[in-house]
Each structure stands twice: as C-alpha cells, then as structure tokens.
Design a protein around this motif. Structure first.
Motif, PDB file in Angstrom:
ATOM      1  N   ALA A 141      -8.196  -5.718   5.283  1.00  0.00           N
ATOM      2  CA  ALA A 141      -6.771  -5.912   4.992  1.00  0.00           C
ATOM      3  C   ALA A 141      -6.053  -4.576   4.851  1.00  0.00           C
ATOM      4  O   ALA A 141      -4.921  -4.410   5.325  1.00  0.00           O
ATOM      5  CB  ALA A 141      -6.620  -6.739   3.710  1.00  0.00           C
ATOM      6  N   ALA A 142      -6.709  -3.598   4.213  1.00  0.00           N
ATOM      7  CA  ALA A 142      -6.090  -2.280   4.031  1.00  0.00           C
ATOM      8  C   ALA A 142      -5.868  -1.589   5.371  1.00  0.00           C
ATOM      9  O   ALA A 142      -4.804  -0.998   5.607  1.00  0.00           O
ATOM     10  CB  ALA A 142      -6.967  -1.414   3.126  1.00  0.00           C
ATOM     11  N   GLN A 143      -6.866  -1.661   6.258  1.00  0.00           N
ATOM     12  CA  GLN A 143      -6.700  -1.045   7.573  1.00  0.00           C
ATOM     13  C   GLN A 143      -5.560  -1.709   8.338  1.00  0.00           C
ATOM     14  O   GLN A 143      -4.740  -1.024   8.965  1.00  0.00           O
ATOM     15  CB  GLN A 143      -7.982  -1.163   8.388  1.00  0.00           C
ATOM     16  N   LEU A 144      -5.492  -3.013   8.285  1.00  0.00           N
ATOM     17  CA  LEU A 144      -4.439  -3.730   9.000  1.00  0.00           C
ATOM     18  C   LEU A 144      -3.064  -3.349   8.465  1.00  0.00           C
ATOM     19  O   LEU A 144      -2.128  -3.071   9.234  1.00  0.00           O
ATOM     20  CB  LEU A 144      -4.664  -5.238   8.881  1.00  0.00           C
ATOM     21  N   LEU A 145      -2.927  -3.298   7.138  1.00  0.00           N
ATOM     22  CA  LEU A 145      -1.643  -2.921   6.536  1.00  0.00           C
ATOM     23  C   LEU A 145      -1.260  -1.486   6.898  1.00  0.00           C
ATOM     24  O   LEU A 145      -0.097  -1.205   7.218  1.00  0.00           O
ATOM     25  CB  LEU A 145      -1.719  -3.079   5.016  1.00  0.00           C
ATOM     26  N   PHE A 146      -2.230  -0.590   6.843  1.00  0.00           N
ATOM     27  CA  PHE A 146      -1.952   0.811   7.191  1.00  0.00           C
ATOM     28  C   PHE A 146      -1.431   0.932   8.616  1.00  0.00           C
ATOM     29  O   PHE A 146      -0.419   1.594   8.871  1.00  0.00           O
ATOM     30  CB  PHE A 146      -3.219   1.646   7.020  1.00  0.00           C
ATOM     31  N   LEU A 147      -2.116   0.281   9.548  1.00  0.00           N
ATOM     32  CA  LEU A 147      -1.713   0.381  10.946  1.00  0.00           C
ATOM     33  C   LEU A 147      -0.342  -0.248  11.174  1.00  0.00           C
ATOM     34  O   LEU A 147       0.464   0.262  11.964  1.00  0.00           O
ATOM     35  CB  LEU A 147      -2.767  -0.280  11.839  1.00  0.00           C
ATOM     36  N   ILE A 244       2.128  16.361   5.078  1.00  0.00           N
ATOM     37  CA  ILE A 244       1.115  17.154   5.782  1.00  0.00           C
ATOM     38  C   ILE A 244      -0.168  16.342   5.937  1.00  0.00           C
ATOM     39  O   ILE A 244      -0.802  16.334   6.997  1.00  0.00           O
ATOM     40  CB  ILE A 244       0.842  18.469   5.036  1.00  0.00           C
ATOM     41  N   VAL A 245      -0.547  15.619   4.888  1.00  0.00           N
ATOM     42  CA  VAL A 245      -1.736  14.775   4.961  1.00  0.00           C
ATOM     43  C   VAL A 245      -1.578  13.728   6.062  1.00  0.00           C
ATOM     44  O   VAL A 245      -2.504  13.455   6.842  1.00  0.00           O
ATOM     45  CB  VAL A 245      -2.000  14.091   3.598  1.00  0.00           C
ATOM     46  N   HIS A 251      -7.657   8.682  11.053  1.00  0.00           N
ATOM     47  CA  HIS A 251      -9.027   8.231  10.837  1.00  0.00           C
ATOM     48  C   HIS A 251      -9.207   6.712  10.831  1.00  0.00           C
ATOM     49  O   HIS A 251     -10.284   6.217  11.172  1.00  0.00           O
ATOM     50  CB  HIS A 251      -9.557   8.806   9.514  1.00  0.00           C
ATOM     51  N   ALA A 252      -8.198   5.980  10.450  1.00  0.00           N
ATOM     52  CA  ALA A 252      -8.329   4.521  10.373  1.00  0.00           C
ATOM     53  C   ALA A 252      -8.636   3.911  11.736  1.00  0.00           C
ATOM     54  O   ALA A 252      -9.197   2.814  11.816  1.00  0.00           O
ATOM     55  CB  ALA A 252      -7.055   3.905   9.802  1.00  0.00           C
ATOM     56  N   ALA A 253      -8.298   4.607  12.804  1.00  0.00           N
ATOM     57  CA  ALA A 253      -8.515   4.081  14.163  1.00  0.00           C
ATOM     58  C   ALA A 253      -9.822   4.563  14.780  1.00  0.00           C
ATOM     59  O   ALA A 253     -10.195   4.092  15.862  1.00  0.00           O
ATOM     60  CB  ALA A 253      -7.344   4.490  15.061  1.00  0.00           C
ATOM     61  N   TYR A 254     -10.547   5.462  14.120  1.00  0.00           N
ATOM     62  CA  TYR A 254     -11.697   6.099  14.763  1.00  0.00           C
ATOM     63  C   TYR A 254     -12.821   5.114  15.086  1.00  0.00           C
ATOM     64  O   TYR A 254     -13.437   5.199  16.160  1.00  0.00           O
ATOM     65  CB  TYR A 254     -12.243   7.229  13.888  1.00  0.00           C
ATOM     66  N   PHE A 255     -13.112   4.179  14.178  1.00  0.00           N
ATOM     67  CA  PHE A 255     -14.168   3.213  14.460  1.00  0.00           C
ATOM     68  C   PHE A 255     -13.821   2.376  15.692  1.00  0.00           C
ATOM     69  O   PHE A 255     -14.671   2.116  16.540  1.00  0.00           O
ATOM     70  CB  PHE A 255     -14.387   2.284  13.261  1.00  0.00           C
ATOM     71  N   THR A 387       1.003   7.382   3.317  1.00  0.00           N
ATOM     72  CA  THR A 387      -0.076   8.304   2.961  1.00  0.00           C
ATOM     73  C   THR A 387      -0.696   7.938   1.626  1.00  0.00           C
ATOM     74  O   THR A 387      -1.928   7.923   1.472  1.00  0.00           O
ATOM     75  CB  THR A 387       0.460   9.742   2.914  1.00  0.00           C
ATOM     76  N   ALA A 388       0.157   7.649   0.652  1.00  0.00           N
ATOM     77  CA  ALA A 388      -0.346   7.344  -0.687  1.00  0.00           C
ATOM     78  C   ALA A 388      -1.197   6.077  -0.688  1.00  0.00           C
ATOM     79  O   ALA A 388      -2.283   6.043  -1.272  1.00  0.00           O
ATOM     80  CB  ALA A 388       0.829   7.191  -1.648  1.00  0.00           C
ATOM     81  N   LEU A 389      -0.704   5.039  -0.046  1.00  0.00           N
ATOM     82  CA  LEU A 389      -1.390   3.756  -0.091  1.00  0.00           C
ATOM     83  C   LEU A 389      -2.696   3.762   0.704  1.00  0.00           C
ATOM     84  O   LEU A 389      -3.709   3.220   0.250  1.00  0.00           O
ATOM     85  CB  LEU A 389      -0.479   2.657   0.460  1.00  0.00           C
ATOM     86  N   PHE A 390      -2.683   4.374   1.884  1.00  0.00           N
ATOM     87  CA  PHE A 390      -3.789   4.180   2.804  1.00  0.00           C
ATOM     88  C   PHE A 390      -4.438   5.473   3.317  1.00  0.00           C
ATOM     89  O   PHE A 390      -5.660   5.593   3.286  1.00  0.00           O
ATOM     90  CB  PHE A 390      -3.301   3.363   4.013  1.00  0.00           C
ATOM     91  N   ALA A 391      -3.631   6.412   3.811  1.00  0.00           N
ATOM     92  CA  ALA A 391      -4.214   7.605   4.430  1.00  0.00           C
ATOM     93  C   ALA A 391      -5.048   8.401   3.446  1.00  0.00           C
ATOM     94  O   ALA A 391      -6.010   9.072   3.831  1.00  0.00           O
ATOM     95  CB  ALA A 391      -3.113   8.479   5.020  1.00  0.00           C
TER      96      ALA A 391
END
Length: 461
Positions: A141-147, A244-245, A251-255, A387-391
C-alpha cells in the motif's frame, strides 16, 4: 504457470571471497539448503514466458538504466536550485554529494535483496520476506501511494508548465485534465521494454531544458549575492533538505525494473548509469542556476529565466514531465495487475479481460493522482510531503533493514561487517528522522502557504 527463477543463490553478498567459490560440492549444498527452506510464496510473478503472448523479462541493462534515469532525473532536478537557495551553497554541495553516495549504496542493497530473493517484483514482496503477510500489505500500500503521489507531482508540474507557456490561457484544472489524459494514453503498454524508447525522449528533454534554463538565467543574471551559508528556520531548511532527498528517490521502482530484466545480475550496471548521470547533473544544474538566479530562484527552476526562455524551456521539458510520471505510473499499475492476476495465464494474455483490466487500473490511478495534484497545488510543498511519507523509507530506511535482514547473525563477524552494520543502522535512523520531521515541516508549509488554493482555476506558474 509460475516457476522458481533459476538464479544462483548467494551465501554472503557482502563477502567477495565467498562470491568466487567454485566448488561443486559447496554449490550443491547451498542449492539444497536454499530449496529446502524456500516457502511456497517465493514465486516469480511472470513465470515461464517461453510460449507467452506478452513477455516481460526481455529488458537489457541499458534499457533499465535509461528508464531509471527518466524516472528519477526529472522533477528532482527542477527543485534543487531553490533548495540550494534555502540552505546555502556549501551545505547544499555537501548534501548533494553525500546523499548521492548514500542513495547509490542503498540502491545497491536493494539489488542484493532481489538477488537473494529472486521472486521479488515490488516492495510488497519484500515486505512479505521481512514481516510476513502484514508486511506485504503495508509495504504494498505504501509503494502504491508513493507512486500515485509522484504521478500527482508530475501532473502538477504539467499544469505549471502549461500556465507558463500559455500565459494562463485557461483554467488550471483544464490543464490538469489534459495532462492526465495524455499520461493515461502513454501508460497503455504493459511491458517496460516497450516503454524504454520513451526514456530516451525524456532524457533528451530534461537535459535540453536544463541547459536552456542555465543559459537563460545566466543572461538574466540578477546580480544578487551568492550565499555560502544562510540563516533559516526548521520549516524552510528541512523542506529544502527533503527536496534534495526527493531528487534521489527512485528506489520504490527498482524491484519492478529489475523484475523485467533479461538478466537481473545486470542491475548494478543500470544503477551505475543512473547515479553517474544524476549526481553530476544535479550538482551542475543546482549550483549554476542558483548562482545566476539568486536567492529568489523559482521552484520548479525553469521559471527563473526570462518569460520567453521559461516558455521555451518548459516546452522542451514537457516530454520528461509527462514520461517520468508515466514510468512511475507503470510500476504502480503493474503492482496492482500482479496482485490480481499473478499465477494465472492472464498475466500473458491479450484478451479483453487482460487489456480492459490494465486500462481500468491505469485510468483509476491517474484520476486519483489528478485529485491529489489539485488538492496540493504548490510544487515544493507536495515534494516535501511525498519525501516525508514515503521516500524517507524507500530510499534510506528500508534499504538499511534489507541489509540487516540479509546479514542476520553476522553483524559483528568482521570489522567490515561491523562498519556496514553501523552504516545501515544510520540509514534506518536517517529514514525515521526524515519521516518524522518531514511530516511536520511539510504539513506546516501546506497549512501556512496562502497560495494553496485547492481545486482552483488560478495561475500557479
């Protein structure tokens, strides 16, 4: 039908001597150990593709690298000059170099984790390895929300660009809908290999736009004094750090990208291509545009040049603004699609159920992204919130946890392991601090900004 991926097991990914073991007896023992302890869920989501209509695992390393560049080097570079203005020149250079090195290492650790657990195709699978079924659902769910938030930030940038190019020719909401429709159409291919040609267009677009912006601000040179250090408060200073971060937060897309490589062991080459491009480009663009644009440099940075140059730069940047969002969107759609159809022949079919499902998933998520973009119409504040929530976790915190899991029981087995244990514990702590402080400062900035008119036709350029 799914199958176990045939990739050699690795006993200790941090020990180069063990990598070179060639003994048949040792290899056989490791194979037996691996398959004896491999639970049933460790399956390759794409399975046997020898007779498949749609084949996913066909991507070369350079295609993967270009997709990583297109996915990462887009909005991030546009926010950096304003971040430099908020932190000062010296602090910003130190942060850009340091965070670039750390993000390169954490990206490499993600590759190690994928190489050890070859079934992983997204953060959800990684969460299951770490924490079981709860980890699968939470990280998925976190990856989906981030994207989806990243998709929203690209839609927002598209609106800013169109307002700049047309002198606010129509309601900003209309531009947002146009950006959503164009992005949705480009999202329709189901494999990343077919989208890799878009990455070339995206890379050429953003490089050209940054060069034009540098020339434009150089000609316009405001003559303001460049500050090596600046006085700032927690909200403004930490917001600049989060921007900057975000520039290194692919990284969330690397897998998902590794899962479609023809040979996943080529991933380090793709990562090196990405990091060599983004660190050099970020430092060059951020410093030069800040030096010539002054303390009031815009975010996104393309607005810092003269009116005509800004319009030209935004026009040239439109492909990367759209395509980078499309690539992130593709990873999000693929996660949902795999959760629905993994283990069935629908993964590789082109029938109306498969096609309509992909189209429906893509359209639904783009609509959600559009709603988010309209609700938070300030570029830098949206990046800080993302960035704060996910990155913070996907780029730093989780990579540290991955390494600690891979090396469980070996943290103090050698001086090298002890050093790497400290490094990865720092990554976990850094991710936690970014998350906590980032949520506070981004929330306060969104609340305090008087221009944050949600769902407004107003000009946000």
């Amino acid at each position: 039908m799914t199958q176990i991926v045939d990739v050699p097991p690795v006993s200790d990914l941090e020990n180069p001597q063990e990598k070179g073991i060639a003994s048949d007896d040792v290899s056989m023992a490791e194979d037996e150990k691996k398959y004896d302890t491999t639970p049933a869920y460790r399956q390759d989501a794409f399975g046997d593709e020898s007779n498949a209509e749609v084949k996913y695992k066909v991507m070369e390393w350079w295609q993967c690298g270009l997709l990583m560049v297109a996915e990462t080097v887009s909005l991030g570079v546009l926010s950096l000059p304003a971040a430099v203005a908020g932190l000062g020149l010296i602090s910003s250079i130190i942060l850009l170099v340091s965070l670039g090195i750390v993000s390169s290492y954490t990206g490499y650790v993600i590759g190690q984790f994928k190489f050890r657990y070859t079934h992983i195709s997204n953060m959800s699978d990684a969460g299951e390895v770490l924490f079981g079924s709860w980890g699968r659902e939470i990280l998925g769910a976190a990856q989906l929300l981030f994207l989806v938030f990243v998709m929203a930030s690209h839609l927002l940038t598209f609106v800013i660009a169109m307002n700049t190019i047309t002198n606010h020719g129509t309601c900003s909401i209309v531009f947002g809908v146009v950006g959503m429709v164009v992005s949705f159409i480009l999202s329709l291919p189901r494999t990343l290999a077919k989208m890799s040609w878009l990455s070339l267009v995206s890379f050429t677009s953003i490089i050209s736009a940054v060069i034009i912006c540098i020339i434009g601000v150089g000609i316009k040179h405001s003559g303001e004094k460049v500050m090596a250090t600046v006085d700032t408060d927690l909200v403004h200073g930490f917001s600049a750090v989060t921007n900057i971060v975000f520039a290194f937060s692919g990284h969330a897309a690397y897998f998902g990208l590794m899962a479609e490589l023809k040979d996943p062991r080529d991933y380090p080459k793709a990562l090196m291509l990405l990091q060599s491009v983004d660190i050099c480009l970020y430092i060059l663009a951020a410093i030069v545009i800040y030096v010539y644009g002054g303390a009031n440099v815009s975010s996104p940075a393309l607005g810092s040049a003269s009116s005509v140059v800004s319009k030209v730069a935004y026009g040239i940047a439109l492909p990367t603004i759209i395509i980078a969002g499309v690539i992130n969107g593709h990873i999000a759609f693929k996660y949902v699609y795999i959760r629905i159809f993994a283990g069935t022949d629908r993964m590789h079919k082109r029938d109306w159920v498969a096609v309509s499902s992909w189209v429906g998933i893509a359209l639904s998520l783009w609509i959600v992204a559009w709603i988010i973009a309209e609700a938070i119409p300030v570029f830098s504040n949206l990046l800080s919130l993302i960035t704060a929530l996910f990155a913070s976790w996907f780029t730093y915190g989780l990579s540290g946890i991955f390494w600690l899991h891979l090396n469980w029981g070996k943290w103090s087995s050698s001086p090298r392991k002890m050093f790497l244990t400290v490094v990865n514990l720092f990554c976990v702590a850094f991710g936690a601090v970014l998350c906590g402080l980032g949520l506070y400062v981004s929330g306060k900035a969104i609340h305090d900004n008087p221009s944050s008119a949600s769902f407004s036709c107003a000009n946000n350029a």
